[in-house]
Scaffold this active site. Structure first.
Site, PDB file in Angstrom:
ATOM      1  N   GLY A  50     -39.725  -4.699-112.633  1.00 50.21           N
ATOM      2  CA  GLY A  50     -40.424  -4.968-113.352  1.00 50.21           C
ATOM      3  C   GLY A  50     -41.966  -3.570-113.198  1.00 50.21           C
ATOM      4  N   GLU A 104     -47.380  -4.391-110.414  1.00 48.87           N
ATOM      5  CA  GLU A 104     -46.909  -5.342-110.828  1.00 48.87           C
ATOM      6  C   GLU A 104     -46.574  -4.880-112.431  1.00 48.87           C
ATOM      7  OE1 GLU A 104     -44.512  -7.198-110.949  1.00 48.87           O
ATOM      8  OE2 GLU A 104     -45.268  -9.745-110.998  1.00 48.87           O
ATOM      9  N   ASP A 108     -48.748 -13.196-115.414  1.00 48.06           N
ATOM     10  CA  ASP A 108     -49.128 -13.509-116.956  1.00 48.06           C
ATOM     11  C   ASP A 108     -49.635 -15.685-115.799  1.00 48.06           C
ATOM     12  OD1 ASP A 108     -48.599 -15.155-118.992  1.00 48.06           O
ATOM     13  OD2 ASP A 108     -46.342 -15.728-117.908  1.00 48.06           O
ATOM     14  N   GLY A 110     -49.555 -15.987-113.114  1.00 53.27           N
ATOM     15  CA  GLY A 110     -50.188 -15.602-111.440  1.00 53.27           C
ATOM     16  C   GLY A 110     -49.235 -16.086-110.388  1.00 53.27           C
ATOM     17  N   LYS A 136     -52.433 -11.344-118.549  1.00 53.52           N
ATOM     18  CA  LYS A 136     -52.700 -12.067-119.365  1.00 53.52           C
ATOM     19  C   LYS A 136     -53.610 -13.062-119.428  1.00 53.52           C
ATOM     20  CE  LYS A 136     -48.229 -12.483-121.457  1.00 53.52           C
ATOM     21  NZ  LYS A 136     -46.797 -12.933-121.914  1.00 53.52           N
ATOM     22  N   ASP A 164     -38.769  -6.524-119.415  1.00 51.22           N
ATOM     23  CA  ASP A 164     -37.698  -7.001-119.628  1.00 51.22           C
ATOM     24  C   ASP A 164     -38.177  -8.368-120.598  1.00 51.22           C
ATOM     25  OD1 ASP A 164     -37.497  -8.107-117.176  1.00 51.22           O
ATOM     26  OD2 ASP A 164     -35.506  -8.732-117.646  1.00 51.22           O
ATOM     27  N   ARG A 170     -35.703  -2.796-120.884  1.00 48.63           N
ATOM     28  CA  ARG A 170     -36.298  -2.266-119.577  1.00 48.63           C
ATOM     29  C   ARG A 170     -36.667  -0.023-120.313  1.00 48.63           C
ATOM     30  NH1 ARG A 170     -37.756  -5.984-115.327  1.00 48.63           N
ATOM     31  NH2 ARG A 170     -35.601  -7.169-115.159  1.00 48.63           N
TER      32      ARG A 170
HETATM   33  P1  IMP Z   1     -46.304 -15.343-114.102  1.00 46.10           P
HETATM   34  O1  IMP Z   1     -45.652 -15.758-112.666  1.00 46.10           O
HETATM   35  O2  IMP Z   1     -46.302 -16.651-114.838  1.00 46.10           O
HETATM   36  O3  IMP Z   1     -47.419 -14.665-113.100  1.00 46.10           O
HETATM   37  O4  IMP Z   1     -45.203 -14.449-113.866  1.00 46.10           O
HETATM   38  C1  IMP Z   1     -44.976 -12.905-113.309  1.00 46.10           C
HETATM   39  C2  IMP Z   1     -43.685 -12.676-113.902  1.00 46.10           C
HETATM   40  O5  IMP Z   1     -42.999 -13.055-115.075  1.00 46.10           O
HETATM   41  C3  IMP Z   1     -43.999 -10.748-114.287  1.00 46.10           C
HETATM   42  O6  IMP Z   1     -43.826 -10.200-113.007  1.00 46.10           O
HETATM   43  C4  IMP Z   1     -42.906 -10.795-115.751  1.00 46.10           C
HETATM   44  O7  IMP Z   1     -41.443 -10.125-114.303  1.00 46.10           O
HETATM   45  C5  IMP Z   1     -42.711 -11.685-116.038  1.00 46.10           C
HETATM   46  N1  IMP Z   1     -43.599 -12.319-117.712  1.00 46.10           N
HETATM   47  C6  IMP Z   1     -44.447 -12.405-118.071  1.00 46.10           C
HETATM   48  N2  IMP Z   1     -44.643 -12.419-118.803  1.00 46.10           N
HETATM   49  C7  IMP Z   1     -44.033 -11.426-119.093  1.00 46.10           C
HETATM   50  C8  IMP Z   1     -43.658 -10.435-120.539  1.00 46.10           C
HETATM   51  O8  IMP Z   1     -44.769 -10.926-121.826  1.00 46.10           O
HETATM   52  N3  IMP Z   1     -42.014  -9.636-120.689  1.00 46.10           N
HETATM   53  C9  IMP Z   1     -41.373  -9.441-119.929  1.00 46.10           C
HETATM   54  N4  IMP Z   1     -41.897 -10.852-118.603  1.00 46.10           N
HETATM   55  C10 IMP Z   1     -43.048 -11.440-118.289  1.00 46.10           C
HETATM   56 MG    MG Z   2     -42.301  -9.131-112.335  1.00 44.37          MG
END
Ligand code: IMP
Ligand code: MG
Length: 180
Positions: A50, A104, A108, A110, A136, A164, A170
Site C-alpha cells: 500500500g 504506511e 485503521d 492500528g 482513521k 486497494d 492501487r
Molecule cells: P489496521 O491493521 O486495521 O490498522 O489496518 C491497516 C491496513 O488495512 C492498511 O495497511 C490497509 O492495507 C488496510 N486498510 C484499512 N483501511 C483501508 C481502506 O479504507 N482502504 C484500503 N485499505 C485499507
Molecule cells: Mg497496508
C-alpha cells in the site's frame, strides 16, 4: 479515470484529488524535514504494497540524507480488517541504533502498525515513528500515538494512490470512496 469507478462488486466516487494529496504529502514531509534535520541518516521503512506511491512522493520531498527500504506485512481482506496479522518479511539489514520512520498507507484499527512496531522494537532502533498517509481516528484502537498523519478520514473505505480493494485500484492517482 472518471469521477465514478467500479472495482469488483463495488462502486467508488472521487473523494480527494491528486493535487490535494500532494499538498498533504508536502506538509507532512516538511514536518519530518524539521524534526530529523540533525539526525544521522534516518531509515524510511515502507510497508508493502500500500505505501509504494506515498513513499515515492514523500521521499522526493525529504531534504536530509536517508535510506529507504520496504517490508511486507499483509493483514487485510475485503473491506473489513481481518484482525489476523502476519509476520514481517524483507528486513535483512540491522536497524540497531537507527532512526526509523515507518511509512504506511493507512492506519485503521492500528493492529498492523502495532505489530510492526513491536517487532521493530526488539531490534533496538534509536527511535521509531510512523508516517501514515491516512489515519482513521474513529477506528484506531491502540494507545500509541501516530505522530505523522498526512490526512484523517472517517470510517469510510477508500482506494487509490496505493490503497486497494482486493488488489484493484492501487494505481489511481486520486482517492476514491466506496458508495455501495
Ligand atoms: P489496521 O491493521 O486495521 O490498522 O489496518 C491497516 C491496513 O488495512 C492498511 O495497511 C490497509 O492495507 C488496510 N486498510 C484499512 N483501511 C483501508 C481502506 O479504507 N482502504 C484500503 N485499505 C485499507
Ligand atoms: Mg497496508
Amino acid at each position: 479515470m472518471g469521477d465514478t469507478i467500479k472495482l469488483h462488486d463495488k462502486k467508488f466516487k472521487i473523494m480527494i484529488p491528486a493535487a490535494e494529496i500532494d499538498r498533504a504529502v508536502e506538509a507532512v514531509a516538511q514536518r519530518i524535514n524539521r524534526d530529523y534535520a540533525d539526525k544521522e541518516t534516518p531509515l524510511f521503512l515502507g510497508i508493502l504494497n500500500g505505501s509504494f506511491m506515498f513513499m515515492s512522493d514523500l521521499i522526493k520531498k525529504i531534504e536530509f540524507q536517508n535510506e529507504l527500504s520496504f517490508v511486507k506485512l499483509a493483514s487485510y481482506e475485503g473491506t473489513e480488517s481481518s484482525g489476523h496479522v502476519r509476520s514481517l518479511i524483507g528486513l535483512n539489514n540491522s536497524i540497531e541504533g537507527r532512526h526509523v520512520i515507518i511509512v504506511e498507507d493507512i492506519v485503521d484499527t492500528g493492529e498492523s502498525i502495532d505489530h510492526m512496531i513491536r517487532d521493530l522494537e526488539t531490534r533496538k532502533p534509536a527511535s521509531i515513528e510512523v508516517c501514515t498517509l491516512f489515519f482513521k481516528p474513529g477506528s484506531y484502537r491502540k494507545e500509541r500515538p501516530i505522530k505523522y498523519r498526512a490526512m484523517e478520514i472517517g470510517n469510510e473505505f477508500i482506494v487509490g494512490y496505493g490503497l486497494d480493494y482486493d488488489q484493484l485500484g492501487r494505481s489511481l492517482k486520486d482517492i476514491y470512496v466506496v458508495t455501495e
